[in-house]
Design a protein around this motif. Structure first.
Motif, PDB file in Angstrom:
ATOM      1  N   GLN A  32     -12.641-101.446 -21.649  1.00 55.21           N
ATOM      2  CA  GLN A  32     -12.090-100.173 -21.996  1.00 55.21           C
ATOM      3  C   GLN A  32     -10.974-100.231 -23.250  1.00 55.21           C
ATOM      4  O   GLN A  32     -11.015 -99.045 -24.121  1.00 55.21           O
ATOM      5  N   LEU A  33     -10.329-101.250 -23.566  1.00 53.15           N
ATOM      6  CA  LEU A  33      -9.208-101.132 -24.427  1.00 53.15           C
ATOM      7  C   LEU A  33     -10.067-101.410 -25.610  1.00 53.15           C
ATOM      8  O   LEU A  33      -9.550-101.033 -26.860  1.00 53.15           O
ATOM      9  N   THR A  34     -11.074-102.305 -25.451  1.00 50.27           N
ATOM     10  CA  THR A  34     -11.911-102.716 -26.733  1.00 50.27           C
ATOM     11  C   THR A  34     -12.700-101.191 -27.285  1.00 50.27           C
ATOM     12  O   THR A  34     -12.786-101.034 -28.635  1.00 50.27           O
ATOM     13  N   ILE A  35     -12.898-100.396 -26.185  1.00 49.05           N
ATOM     14  CA  ILE A  35     -13.696 -99.226 -26.804  1.00 49.05           C
ATOM     15  C   ILE A  35     -12.739 -98.176 -27.347  1.00 49.05           C
ATOM     16  O   ILE A  35     -13.136 -97.728 -28.502  1.00 49.05           O
ATOM     17  N   LEU A  36     -11.483 -98.317 -27.038  1.00 51.84           N
ATOM     18  CA  LEU A  36     -10.531 -97.373 -27.547  1.00 51.84           C
ATOM     19  C   LEU A  36      -9.893 -97.903 -28.774  1.00 51.84           C
ATOM     20  O   LEU A  36     -10.115 -96.924 -29.777  1.00 51.84           O
ATOM     21  N   PHE A  37     -10.176 -99.223 -29.087  1.00 53.34           N
ATOM     22  CA  PHE A  37      -9.597 -99.621 -30.348  1.00 53.34           C
ATOM     23  C   PHE A  37     -10.568 -99.395 -31.554  1.00 53.34           C
ATOM     24  O   PHE A  37     -10.319 -98.919 -32.433  1.00 53.34           O
ATOM     25  N   TRP A  38     -11.922 -99.926 -31.056  1.00 49.71           N
ATOM     26  CA  TRP A  38     -12.895 -99.749 -32.003  1.00 49.71           C
ATOM     27  C   TRP A  38     -13.239 -98.105 -32.305  1.00 49.71           C
ATOM     28  O   TRP A  38     -13.656 -97.694 -33.318  1.00 49.71           O
TER      29      TRP A  38
ATOM     30  N   MET B 129     -11.931 -91.835 -29.894  1.00 47.48           N
ATOM     31  CA  MET B 129     -11.649 -92.709 -28.768  1.00 47.48           C
ATOM     32  C   MET B 129     -12.048 -92.003 -27.628  1.00 47.48           C
ATOM     33  O   MET B 129     -12.428 -92.525 -26.527  1.00 47.48           O
ATOM     34  N   ILE B 130     -11.869 -90.640 -27.211  1.00 51.11           N
ATOM     35  CA  ILE B 130     -12.301 -89.831 -26.087  1.00 51.11           C
ATOM     36  C   ILE B 130     -13.454 -89.853 -26.147  1.00 51.11           C
ATOM     37  O   ILE B 130     -14.055 -89.966 -24.949  1.00 51.11           O
ATOM     38  N   ILE B 131     -14.050 -89.432 -27.261  1.00 48.66           N
ATOM     39  CA  ILE B 131     -15.835 -89.329 -27.092  1.00 48.66           C
ATOM     40  C   ILE B 131     -16.278 -90.776 -27.023  1.00 48.66           C
ATOM     41  O   ILE B 131     -17.149 -91.078 -25.957  1.00 48.66           O
ATOM     42  N   GLY B 132     -15.853 -91.947 -27.254  1.00 46.88           N
ATOM     43  CA  GLY B 132     -16.216 -93.238 -27.078  1.00 46.88           C
ATOM     44  C   GLY B 132     -15.977 -93.596 -25.638  1.00 46.88           C
ATOM     45  O   GLY B 132     -16.969 -94.242 -24.817  1.00 46.88           O
ATOM     46  N   ILE B 133     -14.901 -93.310 -24.837  1.00 48.15           N
ATOM     47  CA  ILE B 133     -14.563 -93.548 -23.563  1.00 48.15           C
ATOM     48  C   ILE B 133     -15.581 -92.689 -22.633  1.00 48.15           C
ATOM     49  O   ILE B 133     -16.297 -93.133 -21.744  1.00 48.15           O
ATOM     50  N   VAL B 134     -15.721 -91.389 -22.807  1.00 47.55           N
ATOM     51  CA  VAL B 134     -16.455 -90.496 -21.982  1.00 47.55           C
ATOM     52  C   VAL B 134     -18.136 -91.045 -22.099  1.00 47.55           C
ATOM     53  O   VAL B 134     -18.843 -91.313 -21.094  1.00 47.55           O
ATOM     54  N   PHE B 135     -18.487 -91.434 -23.174  1.00 49.26           N
ATOM     55  CA  PHE B 135     -19.711 -91.963 -23.620  1.00 49.26           C
ATOM     56  C   PHE B 135     -20.044 -93.248 -22.998  1.00 49.26           C
ATOM     57  O   PHE B 135     -20.976 -93.388 -22.110  1.00 49.26           O
ATOM     58  N   ILE B 136     -19.192 -94.325 -23.043  1.00 51.41           N
ATOM     59  CA  ILE B 136     -19.340 -95.485 -22.367  1.00 51.41           C
ATOM     60  C   ILE B 136     -19.533 -95.310 -20.777  1.00 51.41           C
ATOM     61  O   ILE B 136     -20.248 -96.018 -20.256  1.00 51.41           O
ATOM     62  N   ASN B 137     -18.358 -94.645 -20.295  1.00 54.83           N
ATOM     63  CA  ASN B 137     -18.486 -94.398 -18.880  1.00 54.83           C
ATOM     64  C   ASN B 137     -19.378 -93.731 -18.269  1.00 54.83           C
ATOM     65  O   ASN B 137     -19.951 -94.141 -17.121  1.00 54.83           O
ATOM     66  N   ALA B 138     -20.221 -92.790 -19.063  1.00 58.33           N
ATOM     67  CA  ALA B 138     -21.336 -91.982 -18.724  1.00 58.33           C
ATOM     68  C   ALA B 138     -22.574 -92.824 -18.599  1.00 58.33           C
ATOM     69  O   ALA B 138     -23.144 -93.014 -17.938  1.00 58.33           O
ATOM     70  N   LEU B 139     -22.536 -93.852 -19.683  1.00 62.21           N
ATOM     71  CA  LEU B 139     -23.569 -94.857 -19.818  1.00 62.21           C
ATOM     72  C   LEU B 139     -23.401 -95.757 -18.721  1.00 62.21           C
ATOM     73  O   LEU B 139     -24.569 -96.036 -17.982  1.00 62.21           O
ATOM     74  N   ASP B 140     -22.382 -96.131 -18.546  1.00 64.74           N
ATOM     75  CA  ASP B 140     -22.499 -97.220 -17.158  1.00 64.74           C
ATOM     76  C   ASP B 140     -22.771 -96.612 -15.936  1.00 64.74           C
ATOM     77  O   ASP B 140     -23.109 -97.287 -15.098  1.00 64.74           O
ATOM     78  N   TYR B 141     -22.452 -95.308 -15.844  1.00 67.81           N
ATOM     79  CA  TYR B 141     -22.824 -94.754 -14.452  1.00 67.81           C
ATOM     80  C   TYR B 141     -24.353 -94.475 -14.568  1.00 67.81           C
ATOM     81  O   TYR B 141     -24.816 -94.668 -13.290  1.00 67.81           O
ATOM     82  N   PHE B 142     -24.885 -94.030 -15.424  1.00 62.85           N
ATOM     83  CA  PHE B 142     -26.372 -93.870 -15.450  1.00 62.85           C
ATOM     84  C   PHE B 142     -27.385 -95.003 -15.623  1.00 62.85           C
ATOM     85  O   PHE B 142     -28.200 -95.101 -15.087  1.00 62.85           O
ATOM     86  N   VAL B 143     -26.669 -96.117 -16.371  1.00 65.39           N
ATOM     87  CA  VAL B 143     -27.563 -97.236 -16.326  1.00 65.39           C
ATOM     88  C   VAL B 143     -26.875 -98.308 -15.582  1.00 65.39           C
ATOM     89  O   VAL B 143     -26.025 -99.022 -15.789  1.00 65.39           O
TER      90      VAL B 143
END
Length: 59
Positions: free
Chosen positions: A4-10, A40-54
């Motif tokens: 999560q921290l890596t996603i926020l940073f990048w 940052m907000i779009i990245g966190i939402v996208f990655i968490n949604a992707l983890d939920y569905f995949v």
């Protein structure tokens, strides 16, 4: 947690770059804080949604 921290940073870094380029091309004003936080907000939402569905394949 580290993921999560890596996603926020990048997300912040890419948001700054994309925001600067798009504001330069459109002639608008550049807001570094808004560009970074929005990405940052779009990245966190996208990655968490992707983890939920995949889900990993079960053995």
């Amino acid at each position: 947690m580290a993921k999560q921290l890596t996603i926020l940073f990048w997300g912040f870094i890419y948001g700054e770059v994309i925001g600067y380029i798009s504001s330069a091309l459109s002639g608008g004003t550049f807001s570094p804080l808004f560009s970074g936080l929005f990405a940052m907000i779009i990245g966190i939402v996208f990655i968490n949604a992707l983890d939920y569905f995949v889900k990993p394949a079960s053995k």
